[in-house]
Motif scaffolding. Structure first.
Motif, PDB file in Angstrom:
ATOM      1  N   UNK A  30      15.164  -4.822 -10.309  1.00  0.00           N
ATOM      2  CA  UNK A  30      14.896  -3.425 -10.636  1.00  0.00           C
ATOM      3  C   UNK A  30      16.105  -2.537 -10.350  1.00  0.00           C
ATOM      4  N   UNK A  31      17.010  -3.001  -9.500  1.00  0.00           N
ATOM      5  CA  UNK A  31      18.198  -2.208  -9.178  1.00  0.00           C
ATOM      6  C   UNK A  31      19.046  -1.944 -10.412  1.00  0.00           C
ATOM      7  N   UNK A  32      18.974  -2.830 -11.401  1.00  0.00           N
ATOM      8  CA  UNK A  32      19.835  -2.730 -12.576  1.00  0.00           C
ATOM      9  C   UNK A  32      19.451  -1.584 -13.506  1.00  0.00           C
ATOM     10  N   UNK A  33      18.293  -0.970 -13.278  1.00  0.00           N
ATOM     11  CA  UNK A  33      17.943   0.208 -14.082  1.00  0.00           C
ATOM     12  C   UNK A  33      17.225   1.276 -13.256  1.00  0.00           C
ATOM     13  N   UNK A  34      17.284   1.172 -11.938  1.00  0.00           N
ATOM     14  CA  UNK A  34      16.594   2.128 -11.066  1.00  0.00           C
ATOM     15  C   UNK A  34      17.228   3.518 -11.104  1.00  0.00           C
ATOM     16  N   UNK A  35      18.501   3.611 -11.440  1.00  0.00           N
ATOM     17  CA  UNK A  35      19.182   4.906 -11.471  1.00  0.00           C
ATOM     18  C   UNK A  35      18.961   5.621 -12.812  1.00  0.00           C
ATOM     19  N   UNK A  36      18.479   4.886 -13.806  1.00  0.00           N
ATOM     20  CA  UNK A  36      18.304   5.447 -15.155  1.00  0.00           C
ATOM     21  C   UNK A  36      17.386   6.678 -15.166  1.00  0.00           C
TER      22      UNK A  36
END
Length: 205
Positions: A30-36
C-alpha cells in the motif's frame, strides 16, 4: 480558506494508508500509492490549505502508528496515562509539521516539468532532517515498509532507507500524474517520468 470535506477525507485516507503499510500489518504494497490521495487533495490549493492537508495526514498517520509510545512512556518513564498521552500527542504534532511542509512544497512545484524529482527529493530530505534534528526521530521512514521485500531492499546497502523512500515516492507521484493530473492526455505527457521510474525500479531490482 477552508478545506472541503472531500479533501480532508482524502488526507485522512492517505494517513491511514501510510500507517497500514507499516508492520505489524501485511499491507506493505500500500505504500506505493498511499501518498496519492494527499497529492489529489493538494490540487489547486493555496499554501495555507496545503499545509493543513499535510498536517492532517501527519496527525492521522503518526497517532495511529506510534500509539504504543503511551505504553512505553508509562511503563519505563513512570508517567500517568494523561501525561503519556499528552507526550504522544505533542510528538505527533511535531512530526506532522514535516508532512505539512512537504505538502506546501509539493503544491508549489507541482506544475514544474521536474515535479517528479523535486517532490521525491524533498520527501527524502525531510525524512533525513527528521532523523537528525532535535536528537532525531529516525523511526517510521517510508522505506522501512519494504523490509520483507528482500530483492528490493538490497539497494539500501548503497543508499540506505532513503533510497527506498525515494523510489516509493516517485512511484506515488507517477501514479498521480498519469491518473489524475492530465487524464485526457495520459501517459504521453509524462512518458519521460514513466521511463525514468521504470529505469529506477529496474536498476534497483
Amino acid at each position: 480558506m477552508t478545506i472541503s470535506t472531500r479533501k480532508a477525507l482524502l488526507a485522512v485516507l492517505s494517513g491511514t494508508m501510510l500507517t497500514a503499510a507499516f508492520p505489524p500489518g501485511r499491507l506493505d504494497w500500500m505504500a506505493w500509492f498511499a501518498v496519492v490521495p494527499l497529492l489529489i487533495s493538494l490540487k489547486n490549493e493555496p499554501p495555507s490549505n496545503a499545509f493543513k492537508l499535510g498536517f492532517i495526514v501527519g496527525i492521522v498517520h503518526f497517532l495511529t502508528l506510534i500509539y504504543w509510545i503511551v505504553v512505553a512512556i508509562g511503563h519505563y518513564g513512570d508517567l500517568n496515562a494523561f501525561l503519556s498521552a499528552a507526550t504522544l500527542f505533542l510528538l505527533c504534532l511535531y512530526l506532522a509539521l514535516y508532512l505539512g511542509v512537504f505538502s506546501v512544497f509539493s503544491a508549489y512545484v507541482e506544475k514544474s516539468r521536474f515535479a517528479l524529482l523535486f517532490i521525491a527529493s524533498f520527501w527524502v530530505g525531510l525524512e533525513y532532517a527528521r532523523a537528525h534534528l532535535l536528537t532525531g526521530f529516525p523511526w517510521c521512514l517510508l522505506g522501512y515498509t519494504q523490509f520483507k521485500n528482500l530483492h528490493l531492499i538490497q539497494i539500501a546497502d548503497l543508499c540506505g532507507v532513503y533510497g527506498l523512500s525515494f523510489l516509493i515516492v516517485i512511484v506515488n507521484i507517477l501514479i498521480y500524474h498519469i491518473s489524475f493530473r492530465h487524464p485526457k492526455r495520459g501517459l504521453d505527457l509524462h512518458k519521460w517520468e514513466f521511463l525514468f521510474t521504470v529505469l529506477m525500479a529496474g536498476l534497483t531490482l
